[in-house]
Motif scaffolding. Structure first.
Motif, mmCIF file in Angstrom:
data_model
loop_
_atom_site.group_PDB
_atom_site.id
_atom_site.type_symbol
_atom_site.label_atom_id
_atom_site.label_comp_id
_atom_site.label_asym_id
_atom_site.label_seq_id
_atom_site.Cartn_x
_atom_site.Cartn_y
_atom_site.Cartn_z
ATOM 1 N N SER A 56 -21.874 -29.138 35.412
ATOM 2 C CA SER A 56 -21.262 -27.873 35.812
ATOM 3 C C SER A 56 -19.855 -28.118 36.347
ATOM 4 O O SER A 56 -19.493 -29.243 36.721
ATOM 5 C CB SER A 56 -22.129 -27.174 36.857
ATOM 6 O OG SER A 56 -23.366 -26.772 36.287
ATOM 7 N N ASP A 57 -19.065 -27.038 36.407
ATOM 8 C CA ASP A 57 -17.649 -27.197 36.734
ATOM 9 C C ASP A 57 -17.418 -27.735 38.145
ATOM 10 O O ASP A 57 -16.373 -28.329 38.415
ATOM 11 C CB ASP A 57 -16.924 -25.866 36.547
ATOM 12 C CG ASP A 57 -16.811 -25.476 35.075
ATOM 13 O OD1 ASP A 57 -16.963 -26.364 34.212
ATOM 14 O OD2 ASP A 57 -16.591 -24.281 34.790
ATOM 15 N N GLY A 103 -17.704 -25.049 31.614
ATOM 16 C CA GLY A 103 -17.083 -23.815 31.155
ATOM 17 C C GLY A 103 -16.203 -24.014 29.940
ATOM 18 O O GLY A 103 -16.141 -23.148 29.049
ATOM 19 N N ALA A 106 -18.619 -24.218 26.875
ATOM 20 C CA ALA A 106 -19.674 -23.226 26.716
ATOM 21 C C ALA A 106 -19.364 -22.259 25.578
ATOM 22 O O ALA A 106 -18.207 -21.918 25.321
ATOM 23 C CB ALA A 106 -19.849 -22.449 28.017
ATOM 24 N N ASP A 109 -20.645 -16.779 28.361
ATOM 25 C CA ASP A 109 -20.374 -16.719 29.799
ATOM 26 C C ASP A 109 -21.613 -16.404 30.628
ATOM 27 O O ASP A 109 -21.511 -16.040 31.795
ATOM 28 C CB ASP A 109 -19.271 -15.688 30.083
ATOM 29 C CG ASP A 109 -19.616 -14.296 29.560
ATOM 30 O OD1 ASP A 109 -20.761 -14.103 29.073
ATOM 31 O OD2 ASP A 109 -18.747 -13.411 29.648
ATOM 32 N N ARG A 110 -22.803 -16.542 30.041
ATOM 33 C CA ARG A 110 -24.030 -16.267 30.792
ATOM 34 C C ARG A 110 -24.278 -17.389 31.798
ATOM 35 O O ARG A 110 -24.227 -18.569 31.435
ATOM 36 C CB ARG A 110 -25.222 -16.137 29.854
ATOM 37 C CG ARG A 110 -26.504 -15.703 30.567
ATOM 38 C CD ARG A 110 -27.646 -15.490 29.596
ATOM 39 N NE ARG A 110 -27.333 -14.439 28.639
ATOM 40 C CZ ARG A 110 -28.165 -14.050 27.659
ATOM 41 N NH1 ARG A 110 -29.357 -14.636 27.540
ATOM 42 N NH2 ARG A 110 -27.816 -13.099 26.817
ATOM 43 N N THR A 111 -24.545 -17.020 33.056
ATOM 44 C CA THR A 111 -24.735 -18.011 34.113
ATOM 45 C C THR A 111 -26.006 -17.718 34.905
ATOM 46 O O THR A 111 -26.578 -16.633 34.823
ATOM 47 C CB THR A 111 -23.535 -18.049 35.076
ATOM 48 O OG1 THR A 111 -23.404 -16.778 35.729
ATOM 49 C CG2 THR A 111 -22.245 -18.402 34.345
ATOM 50 N N ARG A 116 -23.243 -20.084 39.723
ATOM 51 C CA ARG A 116 -22.873 -19.796 38.341
ATOM 52 C C ARG A 116 -22.925 -21.030 37.419
ATOM 53 O O ARG A 116 -21.911 -21.445 36.853
ATOM 54 C CB ARG A 116 -21.490 -19.139 38.264
ATOM 55 C CG ARG A 116 -21.433 -17.814 39.003
ATOM 56 C CD ARG A 116 -20.118 -17.093 38.771
ATOM 57 N NE ARG A 116 -20.067 -15.825 39.500
ATOM 58 C CZ ARG A 116 -20.657 -14.696 39.120
ATOM 59 N NH1 ARG A 116 -21.351 -14.673 38.003
ATOM 60 N NH2 ARG A 116 -20.543 -13.601 39.842
ATOM 61 N N ASN A 118 -23.586 -22.411 33.940
ATOM 62 C CA ASN A 118 -23.545 -21.815 32.611
ATOM 63 C C ASN A 118 -24.739 -22.290 31.785
ATOM 64 O O ASN A 118 -25.005 -23.498 31.685
ATOM 65 C CB ASN A 118 -22.235 -22.189 31.906
ATOM 66 C CG ASN A 118 -22.033 -21.410 30.620
ATOM 67 O OD1 ASN A 118 -22.731 -21.624 29.636
ATOM 68 N ND2 ASN A 118 -21.065 -20.505 30.627
ATOM 69 N N THR A 120 -25.395 -21.426 28.423
ATOM 70 C CA THR A 120 -25.238 -21.210 26.982
ATOM 71 C C THR A 120 -25.109 -22.543 26.258
ATOM 72 O O THR A 120 -24.692 -23.552 26.845
ATOM 73 C CB THR A 120 -23.995 -20.342 26.688
ATOM 74 O OG1 THR A 120 -22.807 -21.061 27.056
ATOM 75 C CG2 THR A 120 -24.055 -19.038 27.457
ATOM 76 N N GLN A 166 -29.843 -19.720 27.091
ATOM 77 C CA GLN A 166 -29.560 -18.418 26.494
ATOM 78 C C GLN A 166 -30.609 -18.015 25.473
ATOM 79 O O GLN A 166 -30.849 -18.724 24.488
ATOM 80 C CB GLN A 166 -28.179 -18.448 25.840
ATOM 81 C CG GLN A 166 -27.752 -17.119 25.262
ATOM 82 C CD GLN A 166 -26.301 -17.139 24.845
ATOM 83 O OE1 GLN A 166 -25.407 -16.957 25.661
ATOM 84 N NE2 GLN A 166 -26.045 -17.375 23.566
#
Length: 504
Positions: A56-57, A103, A106, A109-111, A116, A118, A120, A166
């Motif tokens: 994750s970011d 991000g 991805a 943008d579904r989190t 948040r 992500n 996807t 997703q």
């Protein structure tokens, strides 16, 4: 009277110690997190730690950039190095979960969660595979191949749920797993990769189809993983939930499910890791903070090693922010520890297990008896609970054991107790008025209230055995240690002369 055998039935499985869960990995950069982990390792000592968010970011590993009109990707391991260094210095190794989606890679943008993550698929599977290879190659370069080979690598988290992958797209997960597993093995063939980290609601078909896919495509699977929870739907209140609970045996049924479902497949004999388990799947359910919870989970942690190679308590600390920043010290968090390292009753359940011996003498519905190499016999006992909530549970529970200690004379008994009144900071906090941000002196009181009750006495040894009656209070978990007394009192010592008077 339960007569405990003198000869061990084997070694007590310590699958409970193999792994513990954590909030997202970048939380390990915080001081309260590291202080909590140091305490956990000093008093319990888990081997691995697993959490979300490696890619994750917040970890900042995947860093795309444009230069001279061309897109490039830089892999930055600044935070990863600090997190892994913190783990290894605390004496615990990563159980790597590869997720969520950066991000910059991805496809949507579904989190999930307040922070948040992500969920996807990657828009470029080759770029995802390059990220996996680069990360593992860096870890091997920094920590050595022999070390990193001891770190299991799990692909994603609960892809059977649309909240975490997703549309819960099974075929898309299979494509992700295949690319990831091959990328892992390209770094080193002996790195262990597995999945699919299914939720309790995945159903039998998901895992079986995963096994069929792996066989059909000759995809490496070194272990299988799933999760286990026993709570019903969430009944929401502000900043919390309440839920029904199934009997604790439901968790053991879920531990056993992978081997049952995979029987006859290529994956029938691979290790099974339950990489998350707890009663409630919510990080804001007050049941996690209670003495009830420790007594409820006791039969699970004692018997779970018969069914799985590991089962990871979710999580070790309330330094955890999936549902947002906690609003109070006690807020129903998953942790064995609150913020500021206040021990919960479930923490003591694990701390008591850490004191048990290696040799298994016997166990039952309400007890476990082991022996240490030096002859000390240890007992873990717990009172039954009513998970339905229809009753508060029995006021007391009586257990009587005939314990083999050998020799003659007397035995020293040391007992630690956790129940509604002892070793229970939650009860003290409620009586304080549930202060959301306790003052320093209140924190000190809560730390003291979290200590188990302690007692000791001598018991006679007859024919090499001690008659040990135990009366447990409601929701009590007790640890008892018995050892033969080797009396070294000087012959001139007389307690009656403490004040200088000659005895009559």
């Amino acid at each position: 009277m339960i007569r405990v055998p003198a000869e061990p039935a084997g070694t007590f499985p310590d699958a409970w110690r193999h792994c513990v869960g954590t909030g997202r990995l970048d939380l390990a950069l915080r001081r309260d997190y590291q202080d909590s982990l140091a305490l956990l390792q000093r008093e319990i000592g888990f081997r691995h730690i697993r959490g979300h968010g490696l890619f994750s970011d917040g970890m900042g590993i995947h860093r795309p950039y444009d230069h001279a009109g061309t897109r490039h990707v830089h892999h930055s391991f600044t935070h990863l190095d600090q997190v892994v260094d913190a783990y290894l210095s605390a004496g615990i190794r990563p159980f790597l979960e590869l997720g969520f989606m950066p991000g910059g890679l991805a496809s949507g943008d579904r989190t999930v969660f307040w922070w948040r993550g992500n969920v996807t698929p990657p828009r470029d599977l080759a770029e995802w595979a390059a990220l996996v290879r680069a990360t593992l190659a860096h870890l091997v370069d920094r920590y050595g191949i022999d070390e990193v080979r001891t770190w299991p690598v799990e692909v994603w988290n609960e892809p059977d749920l649309p909240d975490f992958w997703q549309d819960a797209d099974e075929q898309a997960y299979h494509r992700l797993y295949e690319a990831t597993a091959h990328a892992v093995k390209e770094v080193d063939a002996d790195l262990r990769v597995g999945g699919p980290a299914l939720s309790p609601g995945a159903g039998e078909g998901w895992l079986l189809r995963f096994a069929e896919f792996a066989e059909r495509r000759a995809v490496p699977v070194d272990f299988v993983s799933r999760h286990a929870y026993s709570s019903g739907p969430a009944q929401h209140v502000p900043f919390g939930v309440h839920q029904t609970l199934a009997p604790a045996g439901r968790l053991l049924d879920q531990f056993a499910a992978p081997r049952r479902e995979l029987k006859g497949t290529r994956l029938a004999d691979v290790p099974v890791h339950i990489t998350e388990f707890n009663s409630s799947y919510r990080p804001d359910n007050p049941v996690h903070d209670t003495a009830f919870h420790a007594a409820y989970l006791a039969p699970v942690v004692v018997a779970g090693g018969d069914l799985a190679d590991s089962f990871s308590y979710w999580t070790f600390s309330d330094v955890f922010e999936e549902a947002g920043i906690p609003t109070a010290l006690f807020h129903g968090g998953f942790g064995l520890l609150t913020h500021r390292q206040v021990r919960k009753p479930a923490y003591h359940l694990y701390a008591f297990l850490a004191r048990m011996g290696r040799d298994l003498l016997t166990r039952g519905d309400d007890h476990l008896v082991t022996r240490h190499p030096d002859g000390r016999v240890t007992v873990l006992a717990w009172a039954p609970v009513d998970p339905s909530g229809a009753t508060p549970g029995p006021d007391g529970h009586t257990l009587r054991l005939s314990v083999p200690v050998g020799g003659r004379g007397e035995a020293f008994l040391w007992r630690l107790t956790v129940d509604e009144e002892h070793g229970n900071a939650y009860t003290a906090w409620r009586r304080m008025g549930s202060p959301r941000s306790p003052r320093p002196h209140q924190i000190d009181v809560l730390h003291e209230a979290s200590e188990p009750a302690r007692s000791h006495r001598r018991l006679p040894i007859e024919d090499g055995r001690v008659d040990l009656p135990l009366t447990l209070a409601r929701h009590e978990v007790a640890f008892v240690e018995l050892s033969r007394v080797e009396d070294e009192t000087p012959p001139w010592w007389d307690e009656r002369r403490l004040l200088g008077r000659e005895p009559a």
